[in-house]
Write a protein that holds these residues in place. Structure first.
Motif, PDB file in Angstrom:
ATOM      1  N   ASN A 183      -4.418   5.363  -7.401  1.00  0.00           N
ATOM      2  CA  ASN A 183      -5.207   4.143  -7.140  1.00  0.00           C
ATOM      3  C   ASN A 183      -4.463   3.087  -6.330  1.00  0.00           C
ATOM      4  N   ILE A 184      -3.298   3.437  -5.774  1.00  0.00           N
ATOM      5  CA  ILE A 184      -2.602   2.452  -4.938  1.00  0.00           C
ATOM      6  C   ILE A 184      -3.490   2.102  -3.738  1.00  0.00           C
ATOM      7  N   LEU A 185      -3.471   0.845  -3.360  1.00  0.00           N
ATOM      8  CA  LEU A 185      -4.252   0.341  -2.211  1.00  0.00           C
ATOM      9  C   LEU A 185      -5.764   0.393  -2.443  1.00  0.00           C
ATOM     10  N   THR A 186      -6.184   0.432  -3.722  1.00  0.00           N
ATOM     11  CA  THR A 186      -7.616   0.306  -3.993  1.00  0.00           C
ATOM     12  C   THR A 186      -7.926  -1.057  -4.607  1.00  0.00           C
ATOM     13  N   ARG A 187      -6.887  -1.858  -4.877  1.00  0.00           N
ATOM     14  CA  ARG A 187      -7.139  -3.216  -5.352  1.00  0.00           C
ATOM     15  C   ARG A 187      -5.881  -4.056  -5.171  1.00  0.00           C
ATOM     16  N   LYS A 188      -6.113  -5.353  -5.165  1.00  0.00           N
ATOM     17  CA  LYS A 188      -5.021  -6.310  -4.998  1.00  0.00           C
ATOM     18  C   LYS A 188      -4.271  -6.436  -6.318  1.00  0.00           C
ATOM     19  N   PHE A 189      -2.943  -6.528  -6.261  1.00  0.00           N
ATOM     20  CA  PHE A 189      -2.168  -6.821  -7.472  1.00  0.00           C
ATOM     21  C   PHE A 189      -0.852  -7.453  -7.046  1.00  0.00           C
ATOM     22  N   ASP A 190      -0.162  -8.023  -8.038  1.00  0.00           N
ATOM     23  CA  ASP A 190       1.063  -8.764  -7.766  1.00  0.00           C
ATOM     24  C   ASP A 190       2.276  -7.832  -7.920  1.00  0.00           C
ATOM     25  N   VAL A 191       2.840  -7.425  -6.787  1.00  0.00           N
ATOM     26  CA  VAL A 191       3.982  -6.491  -6.807  1.00  0.00           C
ATOM     27  C   VAL A 191       5.153  -7.063  -7.614  1.00  0.00           C
ATOM     28  N   SER A 192       5.302  -8.395  -7.604  1.00  0.00           N
ATOM     29  CA  SER A 192       6.474  -8.993  -8.261  1.00  0.00           C
ATOM     30  C   SER A 192       6.457  -8.808  -9.779  1.00  0.00           C
ATOM     31  N   LYS A 193       5.351  -8.328 -10.321  1.00  0.00           N
ATOM     32  CA  LYS A 193       5.310  -8.047 -11.763  1.00  0.00           C
ATOM     33  C   LYS A 193       5.984  -6.710 -12.098  1.00  0.00           C
ATOM     34  N   PHE A 194       6.350  -5.954 -11.064  1.00  0.00           N
ATOM     35  CA  PHE A 194       6.864  -4.596 -11.274  1.00  0.00           C
ATOM     36  C   PHE A 194       8.338  -4.466 -10.900  1.00  0.00           C
ATOM     37  N   GLY A 195       9.009  -3.553 -11.604  1.00  0.00           N
ATOM     38  CA  GLY A 195      10.361  -3.171 -11.197  1.00  0.00           C
ATOM     39  C   GLY A 195      10.278  -2.070 -10.159  1.00  0.00           C
ATOM     40  N   LEU A 196       9.363  -1.125 -10.405  1.00  0.00           N
ATOM     41  CA  LEU A 196       9.210   0.010  -9.497  1.00  0.00           C
ATOM     42  C   LEU A 196       7.776   0.513  -9.520  1.00  0.00           C
ATOM     43  N   LEU A 219      17.468  -3.339  -9.243  1.00  0.00           N
ATOM     44  CA  LEU A 219      17.432  -2.155 -10.118  1.00  0.00           C
ATOM     45  C   LEU A 219      18.113  -0.954  -9.460  1.00  0.00           C
ATOM     46  N   ILE A 220      18.552  -1.148  -8.223  1.00  0.00           N
ATOM     47  CA  ILE A 220      19.208  -0.058  -7.498  1.00  0.00           C
ATOM     48  C   ILE A 220      20.710  -0.116  -7.778  1.00  0.00           C
ATOM     49  N   GLY A 221      21.322   1.042  -8.018  1.00  0.00           N
ATOM     50  CA  GLY A 221      22.786   1.054  -8.110  1.00  0.00           C
ATOM     51  C   GLY A 221      23.352   1.475  -9.452  1.00  0.00           C
ATOM     52  N   GLN A 222      22.464   1.798 -10.413  1.00  0.00           N
ATOM     53  CA  GLN A 222      23.000   2.190 -11.720  1.00  0.00           C
ATOM     54  C   GLN A 222      22.555   3.588 -12.125  1.00  0.00           C
ATOM     55  N   ALA A 223      22.339   4.454 -11.119  1.00  0.00           N
ATOM     56  CA  ALA A 223      21.868   5.816 -11.407  1.00  0.00           C
ATOM     57  C   ALA A 223      22.868   6.581 -12.269  1.00  0.00           C
ATOM     58  N   LEU A 224      22.353   7.504 -13.072  1.00  0.00           N
ATOM     59  CA  LEU A 224      23.226   8.388 -13.846  1.00  0.00           C
ATOM     60  C   LEU A 224      24.091   9.168 -12.853  1.00  0.00           C
TER      61      LEU A 224
END
Ligand SMILES: *Cc1c(COP(=O)(O)O)cnc(C)c1O
Length: 373
Positions: A183-196, A219-224
């Motif tokens: 459903n991406i790009l089927t409605r408007k939403f606030d990206v800043s509410k998400f980490g990924l 959130l980038i840089g702490q991969a296992l």
């Protein structure tokens, strides 16, 4: 053009790989042998050529414009599909907190599969009571979020069952990870509410092969340490998605789809159309005196994957088969529900038009009139 005329004999309600806009396919056809005067096809272009770099850059710029992606988010174009991200997410994010625990909100098959996969790389806390029949999103009072989780994961739209969130879960500061493949790009939403946010291309934004990942930089840089390099957000982001050869043709098609969406009213235009199309089908269902039965709770019905059963329990299979056969003869394809749930599923992604959806709605009304009782 004969090809284009031929296509109009068929209405493709496939859940994915799904319909692409005619304009996108015609542009791809035009570019097929000789892209922008290069004398070669996009498939034959080096991923490090200036022409491909421009394709990649434009796709990113257009996606940023469509979703108003804030500057502190990276956009990655990766391989491995939705399932690849079921592994990549825990590989990259499980380590964010010493608990090495992630909260999974399971509302259907895809989030269930993601949770199972994540258990290989850390602890998984199931936020919702376990169930096998995914027909609703339990009330918030039943949710068990853990305050020390590395991240909270959910699937915004469960493609198989047809369960769609109508709100963004509140996680009180814990990074929120979302599968928006269908459903991406089927409605408007606030990206800043998400980490990924991630999405496989083949449902709503292109052809199979590419998976978009939108990730907040911190959130980038702490991969296992065991994270495979191709799935490592640190590596891929440092190399602008060119650590290895990306799915170049799939990215090119996605770029055409993004510019098509911008030309057709952007996300607001997509949202209006998406609402209109799903309402057409749900209205027929709700006015059929129980002939068409929607299993999903009304407050979480999907706009992109409308699921229903037909008739009384005993006659169900026979009527559904007849419905599918007759629909197919009228050119309406891929309406069969997923093999794990049965029934009917109409997938109404952005490329499916309101006119096409109306053909299905009218067909349903006729079928109801001739088969009731
Ligand atoms: C299709 C789908 C997937 C799986 O995608 P693959 O590319 O086949 O791995 C994951 N999540 C959702 C919501 C999907 O619709």
């Amino acid at each position: 053009m004969t090809e284009s005329k031929e296509r109009r004999h068929v209405i493709n309600f496939s859940p994915g790989p799904a319909k692409l806009p005619d304009e996108v396919l015609l542009q791809a056809q035009k570019d097929f042998l000789n892209y922008a005067g290069t004398g070669v096809s996009v498939m034959e272009l080096s991923h490090r050529s200036p022409e491909f770099e421009k394709i990649l850059k434009t796709a990113e710029t257009d996606l940023r414009a469509l979703l108003s992606i804030p500057a502190n988010y990276k956009v990655l174009f990766l391989q491995g599909g939705g399932n690849g991200q079921f592994s990549a997410v825990p590989f990259n994010l499980m380590n964010l907190k010493p608990s090495q625990t992630a909260d999974y909100i399971v509302t259907g098959t895809w989030s269930a599969n993601a949770a199972t996969e994540a258990q290989k790389y850390g602890k998984v806390n199931y936020v919702l009571p376990k169930t096998k029949t995914y027909t609703n999103i339990p009330d918030l009072s039943e949710w068990k979020l853990s305050p020390d989780a590395s991240y909270v994961y959910y699937c915004d739209n469960e493609t198989i069952h047809g369960v769609e969130f109508q709100f963004i879960p509140e996680t009180h500061g814990v990074p929120l990870v979302c599968d928006m493949s269908s459903n991406i790009l089927t409605r408007k939403f606030d990206v800043s509410k998400f980490g990924l946010i991630f999405a496989g291309a083949q449902k709503n934004i292109g052809c199979a092969g590419c998976t978009v990942v939108i990730i907040r930089e911190d959130l980038i840089g702490q991969a296992l340490p065991s994270t495979p390099s191709v799935f490592c957000y640190t590596t891929q982001s440092a190399n602008n998605s060119l650590f290895n050869t990306p799915p170049t043709y799939s990215i090119y098609i996605m770029g055409l789809v993004f510019s098509w969406k911008l030309e057709h009213g952007g996300v607001e235009g997509m949202e209006e159309n998406s609402r209109k199309k799903s309402d057409l089908i749900y209205d027929v269902m709700d006015n059929s005196s129980g002939f068409f039965v929607g299993p999903i709770n009304k407050n979480c019905r999907s706009r992109t994957n409308v699921t229903f059963r037909i008739g009384s329990r005993e006659g169900c299979d026979v009527l559904e088969k007849k419905f599918l056969d007759m629909a197919s003869k009228c050119g309406m394809k891929e309406l069969k529900g997923h093999r794990s749930v049965g029934g009917i599923r109409a997938s109404l992604y952005n490329a499916v038009t309101a006119e096409e959806t109306k053909v299905l709605a009218d067909f349903m009304k006729d079928f109801f009139q001739t088969h009731r009782n």
